[in-house]
Design a protein around this motif. Structure first.
Motif, PDB file in Angstrom:
ATOM      1  N   ARG A 280       0.821  -1.280  -0.010  1.00 16.83           N
ATOM      2  CA  ARG A 280      -0.085  -0.028  -0.171  1.00 16.83           C
ATOM      3  C   ARG A 280       0.988   1.283   0.021  1.00 16.83           C
ATOM      4  O   ARG A 280       1.373   1.726   1.066  1.00 16.83           O
ATOM      5  N   GLY A 281       1.252   1.568  -1.329  1.00 13.73           N
ATOM      6  CA  GLY A 281       2.235   2.917  -1.287  1.00 13.73           C
ATOM      7  C   GLY A 281       3.322   2.721  -0.860  1.00 13.73           C
ATOM      8  O   GLY A 281       4.213   1.562  -1.329  1.00 13.73           O
ATOM      9  N   PRO A 282       3.974   3.211   0.266  1.00 16.77           N
ATOM     10  CA  PRO A 282       5.362   3.026   0.880  1.00 16.77           C
ATOM     11  C   PRO A 282       5.476   2.020   1.887  1.00 16.77           C
ATOM     12  O   PRO A 282       6.424   1.771   2.414  1.00 16.77           O
ATOM     13  N   VAL A 283       4.129   1.289   2.116  1.00 15.47           N
ATOM     14  CA  VAL A 283       3.928   0.237   3.085  1.00 15.47           C
ATOM     15  C   VAL A 283       4.061  -1.134   2.157  1.00 15.47           C
ATOM     16  O   VAL A 283       3.093  -1.374   1.556  1.00 15.47           O
ATOM     17  N   PHE A 284       5.072  -2.026   2.791  1.00 15.89           N
ATOM     18  CA  PHE A 284       5.166  -3.329   2.148  1.00 15.89           C
ATOM     19  C   PHE A 284       4.767  -4.586   3.275  1.00 15.89           C
ATOM     20  O   PHE A 284       4.748  -4.074   4.545  1.00 15.89           O
ATOM     21  N   LEU A 285       4.324  -5.369   2.876  1.00 10.62           N
ATOM     22  CA  LEU A 285       4.298  -6.728   3.707  1.00 10.62           C
ATOM     23  C   LEU A 285       5.231  -8.037   3.259  1.00 10.62           C
ATOM     24  O   LEU A 285       5.194  -8.177   2.242  1.00 10.62           O
ATOM     25  N   ALA A 286       5.768  -8.580   4.409  1.00  8.00           N
ATOM     26  CA  ALA A 286       6.740  -9.732   3.839  1.00  8.00           C
ATOM     27  C   ALA A 286       6.632 -10.726   5.142  1.00  8.00           C
ATOM     28  O   ALA A 286       6.113 -10.472   6.100  1.00  8.00           O
ATOM     29  N   GLY A 323      14.117   1.424 -10.883  1.00  6.17           N
ATOM     30  CA  GLY A 323      13.221   2.321 -11.218  1.00  6.17           C
ATOM     31  C   GLY A 323      11.793   1.627 -10.566  1.00  6.17           C
ATOM     32  O   GLY A 323      11.726   0.704  -9.891  1.00  6.17           O
ATOM     33  N   PRO A 324      10.611   2.584 -10.685  1.00  9.29           N
ATOM     34  CA  PRO A 324       9.232   2.095 -10.228  1.00  9.29           C
ATOM     35  C   PRO A 324       8.821   0.875 -10.428  1.00  9.29           C
ATOM     36  O   PRO A 324       8.265  -0.049  -9.513  1.00  9.29           O
ATOM     37  N   ALA A 325       9.217   0.293 -11.518  1.00 10.97           N
ATOM     38  CA  ALA A 325       8.545  -1.028 -11.869  1.00 10.97           C
ATOM     39  C   ALA A 325       9.337  -2.104 -11.059  1.00 10.97           C
ATOM     40  O   ALA A 325       8.732  -3.186 -10.966  1.00 10.97           O
ATOM     41  N   LEU A 326      10.525  -1.916 -10.541  1.00 10.09           N
ATOM     42  CA  LEU A 326      11.039  -3.195  -9.959  1.00 10.09           C
ATOM     43  C   LEU A 326      10.588  -3.258  -8.452  1.00 10.09           C
ATOM     44  O   LEU A 326      10.309  -4.230  -8.215  1.00 10.09           O
ATOM     45  N   LEU A 327      10.233  -2.091  -7.633  1.00 10.14           N
ATOM     46  CA  LEU A 327       9.408  -2.297  -6.442  1.00 10.14           C
ATOM     47  C   LEU A 327       7.933  -2.774  -6.722  1.00 10.14           C
ATOM     48  O   LEU A 327       7.325  -3.654  -6.019  1.00 10.14           O
ATOM     49  N   ALA A 328       7.374  -2.366  -7.930  1.00 10.47           N
ATOM     50  CA  ALA A 328       6.030  -2.959  -8.272  1.00 10.47           C
ATOM     51  C   ALA A 328       5.886  -4.217  -8.330  1.00 10.47           C
ATOM     52  O   ALA A 328       5.060  -5.105  -8.147  1.00 10.47           O
ATOM     53  N   SER A 329       7.096  -4.765  -8.668  1.00  4.78           N
ATOM     54  CA  SER A 329       7.318  -6.344  -9.098  1.00  4.78           C
ATOM     55  C   SER A 329       7.220  -7.318  -7.926  1.00  4.78           C
ATOM     56  O   SER A 329       7.075  -8.354  -8.019  1.00  4.78           O
ATOM     57  N   TYR A 330       7.711  -6.669  -6.812  1.00  6.67           N
ATOM     58  CA  TYR A 330       7.565  -7.272  -5.621  1.00  6.67           C
ATOM     59  C   TYR A 330       6.254  -8.259  -5.170  1.00  6.67           C
ATOM     60  O   TYR A 330       6.499  -9.395  -5.333  1.00  6.67           O
ATOM     61  N   GLU A 331       5.260  -7.571  -5.399  1.00  8.09           N
ATOM     62  CA  GLU A 331       3.961  -8.300  -5.362  1.00  8.09           C
ATOM     63  C   GLU A 331       3.685  -9.065  -6.625  1.00  8.09           C
ATOM     64  O   GLU A 331       3.276 -10.166  -6.202  1.00  8.09           O
ATOM     65  N   ALA A 332       3.820  -8.601  -7.664  1.00 11.15           N
ATOM     66  CA  ALA A 332       3.665  -9.536  -8.711  1.00 11.15           C
ATOM     67  C   ALA A 332       4.392 -10.765  -8.899  1.00 11.15           C
ATOM     68  O   ALA A 332       3.952 -11.729  -9.505  1.00 11.15           O
ATOM     69  N   HIS A 388       9.096 -17.323 -11.563  1.00 13.32           N
ATOM     70  CA  HIS A 388       8.924 -15.856 -11.935  1.00 13.32           C
ATOM     71  C   HIS A 388       8.434 -15.412 -13.441  1.00 13.32           C
ATOM     72  O   HIS A 388       8.968 -14.406 -13.650  1.00 13.32           O
ATOM     73  N   ALA A 389       8.160 -16.609 -14.034  1.00 11.56           N
ATOM     74  CA  ALA A 389       8.207 -16.235 -15.504  1.00 11.56           C
ATOM     75  C   ALA A 389       7.445 -15.170 -16.019  1.00 11.56           C
ATOM     76  O   ALA A 389       7.630 -14.729 -17.263  1.00 11.56           O
ATOM     77  N   THR A 390       6.278 -14.752 -15.335  1.00 10.21           N
ATOM     78  CA  THR A 390       5.408 -13.716 -15.694  1.00 10.21           C
ATOM     79  C   THR A 390       6.035 -12.172 -15.355  1.00 10.21           C
ATOM     80  O   THR A 390       5.158 -11.330 -15.444  1.00 10.21           O
ATOM     81  N   SER A 391       6.906 -11.995 -14.557  1.00 10.17           N
ATOM     82  CA  SER A 391       7.465 -10.733 -14.127  1.00 10.17           C
ATOM     83  C   SER A 391       7.748  -9.681 -15.196  1.00 10.17           C
ATOM     84  O   SER A 391       8.033 -10.024 -16.167  1.00 10.17           O
TER      85      SER A 391
END
Length: 506
Positions: A280-286, A323-332, A388-391
């Motif tokens: 959620r924005g700057p907040v991540f869960l792990a 870049g921004p897509a790198l952090l977005a890929s964490y959930e993906a 992770h083939a669809t990343s």
């Protein structure tokens, strides 16, 4: 001790996921603040199942002392299926418990937690605050502001963080603060886990080789030190959990069970839930804040892989090359893995329930053994290398398809070199370009990447032992051991590859 008012990364929770995340950030020279409400790690835990890949992730973080004790390939973990503890096993199975990165290991969870906490205290880049309880946060355009309570001093602090990561377990306060629901698989069934010591000869403990004993609906797991066990007991919906754990054990395993000491008791349900979102924005869960798997530790490396994946991506963003897509890929990337692992664990639990029902109904041992053999032949999806083939930050095109041992998104095999060390031990801290061309064709590519600020180590390899198990001359490997790009020849547009794998474009 000074009071922090800001942090690049605030990690809530110093359990295995939080500790590995902090150490991963430190591995990339990124400082962080870790708040943990407990002043010491738990004393009595079960044994975590870690894949060979997870063991490699710990080793690369300098946790040799944790890994060394379990470094030798273990014997297969025996699973004894019995109708009663006094009965001979209807089947003893020794599954080939591998996941593409070497054999699975059982690591004492308390030992792992203690050693990780010690590493946090030693790291100059980790500010560990034990006895600090996270109580709330608010999300702002440029980060998150958390409130934490120093329990010993009775002082409440406010900490502004560029990124905040909730590693605070299954009942995550961070997750509740950002209102992320958990999505459960099926209706929960209640269980009670009893940690105990027993030298009962019917419990076949083998030092260094964990054993699982399934008796009816109760699963007992040796913790690898000779006489220490944890038993997972199903509890009926209306059944009270007794205050006498010895009586509980004897009622399920046999009235004559020898119990030398009770080490601890824990209650849980097997709803097997995964968070609806990991960010959620700057907040991540792990870790268990993002997925609740029980019995705890059965898929512990899922949490550790979350921490490494998110850690290197946060570091890349903070250090300026991600870049921004790198952090977005964490959930993906990570959430589908949790969903897959949940299905595998649900399948294992259902096999044990089926065995319990048939045992209680008086099924013959031959029928039960046939059922278990049938279940053992079902394929294990964890063995698939391209997880992770669809990343969106993994390069797919033409010759870089899903054939062969080196696949985009798959794990790079950790092969042993002619000199005795492993290929992974030669990898750099960020990106590594493995070059088997024999003519250093990757050297200009690595130089071009470093010229753009994307840290790439060029690794030429001539070992015959690697060439037999590595079928791409060029492969770019990420810090988490996954292949970001691979090819048979130098690409026509290397800048486009770098933009994609560093998250600058999608």
């Amino acid at each position: 001790m000074t009071t922090p008012s800001s942090a690049q990364v605030l990690v809530v929770g110093a359990g295995p996921a939080g500790a590995v995340l902090a150490l991963e950030l430190a591995h990339h020279n990124v400082p962080c603040l870790v708040v943990e409400r407990a002043v010491a790690p738990p004393r009595h835990l079960g044994a975590d199942r870690l894949t060979g890949h997870a063991m490699g992730l710990l080793r690369r973080l300098g946790l040799a002392a944790v890994v060394q004790r379990h470094a030798e390939a273990p014997e297969p973990e025996d699973v004894e299926w019995r109708i009663g503890l006094d009965d001979d096993p209807v089947l003893v199975s020794s599954p080939d418990a591998t996941s593409g990165g070497g054999p699975d290991h059982r690591v004492p969870a308390a030992d792992l937690a203690r050693r990780l906490r010690d590493e946090l205290r030693r790291s100059p880049l980790v500010d560990l605050r034990e006895g600090w309880t996270f109580t709330g946060l608010r999300v702002e355009p440029d980060g998150a502001v958390a409130t934490v309570l120093d329990v010993h001093a009775g002082v409440r602090h406010t900490i502004a963080a560029r990124h905040l990561v909730g590693c605070d377990g299954a009942q995550s306060t961070v997750r509740r603060c950002v209102e992320v629901p958990m999505e459960s698989l099926g209706s929960p069934a209640r269980h009670c886990s009893v940690f105990f010591r027993s030298a009962d000869p019917r419990l076949p403990a083998k030092h260094g080789n964990p054993v699982v004993v399934v008796v009816g609906g109760t699963t007992s797991l040796s913790r690898g030190d000779g006489d220490s066990w944890v038993a997972h007991l199903p509890v009926g919906a209306d059944e009270p959990v007794t205050t006498d754990p010895v009586a509980m054990l004897r009622s399920r395993l046999g009235s004559g069970l020898e119990v030398a000491e009770i080490l601890g008791v824990a209650q849980w349900d097997d709803a097997l839930a995964v968070a609806a979102a990991y960010r959620r924005g700057p907040v991540f869960l792990a870790g268990e804040a993002a997925h609740r798997f029980h019995p705890a530790g059965e898929l512990a490396d899922t949490s550790l892989a979350d921490a490494v994946d998110l850690g290197w991506k946060l570091a890349a963003e903070i250090n300026g090359w991600g870049g921004p897509a790198l952090l977005a890929s964490y959930e993906a990337e990570r959430r589908p893995v949790a969903l897959l692992d949940r299905e595998l664990l649900a399948r294992s639990l259902e096999t044990r329930r089926r065995f319990s029902r048939l045992s209680a109904a008086g099924a013959a041992p031959e029928l039960l053994a046939g059922l278990l053999r049938q279940e053992a032949h079902r394929p294990d999806a964890r063995a698939l290398p391209a997880r992770h083939a669809t990343s969106a930050v993994v390069w797919h095109s033409g010759a870089n398809g899903l054939s062969g041992t080196i696949r985009p998104g798959g794990r790079a095999p950790d092969l042993r070199l002619d000199g005795g060390d492993t290929l992974a031990e030669r990898f750099g801290p960020q990106l590594t370009l493995v070059d088997l061309t024999g003519e250093a064709a990757g050297a200009p590519l690595a130089a071009a990447a470093n010229g753009r600020g994307v840290p790439v180590v060029h690794l030429p390899v001539a070992d015959a032992s690697v060439r037999t198990g590595w079928d791409r001359p060029l492969a770019l490997v990420r810090p988490d051991g996954h292949v970001a790009w691979c090819a048979d020849t130098v690409p026509a547009d290397w800048d486009a590859v770098l933009d994609l794998v560093s998250g600058k474009t999608t």
